[in-house]
Design a protein around this motif. Structure first.
Motif: not given
Length: 277
Positions: A92-121
């Motif tokens: 959320i407002s940082d460059p992490g999406y590119k890491l997720v994109r490339d991890a998926r392209a390489a066939g790796h498992t991607v897991v999210t551990i949800p929690g705090p987010c200033a925008a939603i709070a």
């Protein structure tokens, strides 16, 4: 503690202020990850101390992401890589999406551990409509670019969410008031901390409040959606018809204006014929 994490990428949301908001699952992931990709190692080291562990850290941020990303992707083939930001939900407002994109392209498992987010709070604090909302991140700092960005979203019928810094807050609020009209808004800061506050009012009122006393820290601005446009007047219809008649025959001009202004097509056709005569 035995490491039971499968190889892959783990996106871990961390507290935005109150360390008590770190979930047990997030704590477990951070305790067992082979490496933690961090925005600032000093900030994450403090979080790791809070849960009583030490883990290898790899800085991953705007300035080094392109160089570091291939190595992290390679490690995901055999190791558990956790991704965190300094506060809140990564990507959320940082460059992490590119890491997720490339991890998926390489066939790796991607897991999210949800929690705090200033925008939603902040959205939950402001008391503005929550059925539709649009996240803008940080607006440009230069006045002209900021005005253009605001103009792009002026017609969106949704609550707007923006991030801003204390020193730029008043100027941003004033620019929003000028570009959007004096809508209802909220300014949330110190979210989850002892002095959490969300000040609400019109954009112009909030701009004046913070002009002389800019607050510290990162801030979330919530702006209410636009109100219903007033019904078109006869003058509006005549102006639109006159312009349309320069390009179209009367029947098509009436149809175009009827659709645009929500008026009766037959009445507009009759008026178009009067204007032509």
């Amino acid at each position: 503690m035995e490491n039971t994490l499968a190889p892959g990428l783990y996106i871990v949301a961390t507290p935005i202020g109150n360390l008590g908001d770190l979930s047990p699952r997030a704590s477990m992931i951070l305790s067992q990850a082979d490496v933690v990709a961090v925005e600032d190692s000093r900030v994450t080291a403090g979080l790791l101390r809070h849960i009583g562990v030490k883990r290898p850290m790899q800085p991953y941020h705007d300035h080094n992401a392109d160089a570091v990303r291939p190595g992290l992707i390679a490690r995901m083939g055999s190791e558990a890589v956790a991704l965190v930001s300094d506060a809140g939900t990564p990507l959320i407002s940082d460059p992490g999406y590119k890491l997720v994109r490339d991890a998926r392209a390489a066939g790796h498992t991607v897991v999210t551990i949800p929690g705090p987010c200033a925008a939603i709070a902040a959205l939950t604090l402001a008391g503005l409509p929550t059925d539709r909302f649009f996240f803008l991140g940080f607006l440009p700092s230069k006045a002209h670019a900021r005005a253009e960005a605001i103009a792009e979203v002026a017609a969106i019928k949704a609550t707007l969410i923006l991030y801003e810094s204390g020193p730029r807050l008043a100027a941003c609020l004033a620019a929003l008031a000028e570009g959007l009209g004096d809508r209802e808004a909220g300014v949330a800061r110190e979210i989850t901390k002892k002095f959490e506050e969300c000040v609400t009012g019109t954009l112009a009122t909030l701009a004046a409040r913070y002009a002389e006393a800019p607050p510290k820290g990162e801030i979330v601005i919530i702006v209410g959606p636009p109100g219903e446009a007033p019904p078109a007047t006869e003058e509006d219809a005549d102006t639109a018809l006159a312009e349309a008649l320069t390009r179209l025959p009367a029947s098509k001009a009436a149809g175009e204006v009827a659709k645009k202004l929500g008026l009766d097509r037959k009445a507009l056709y009759a008026r178009a014929m009067e204007l032509k005569g």
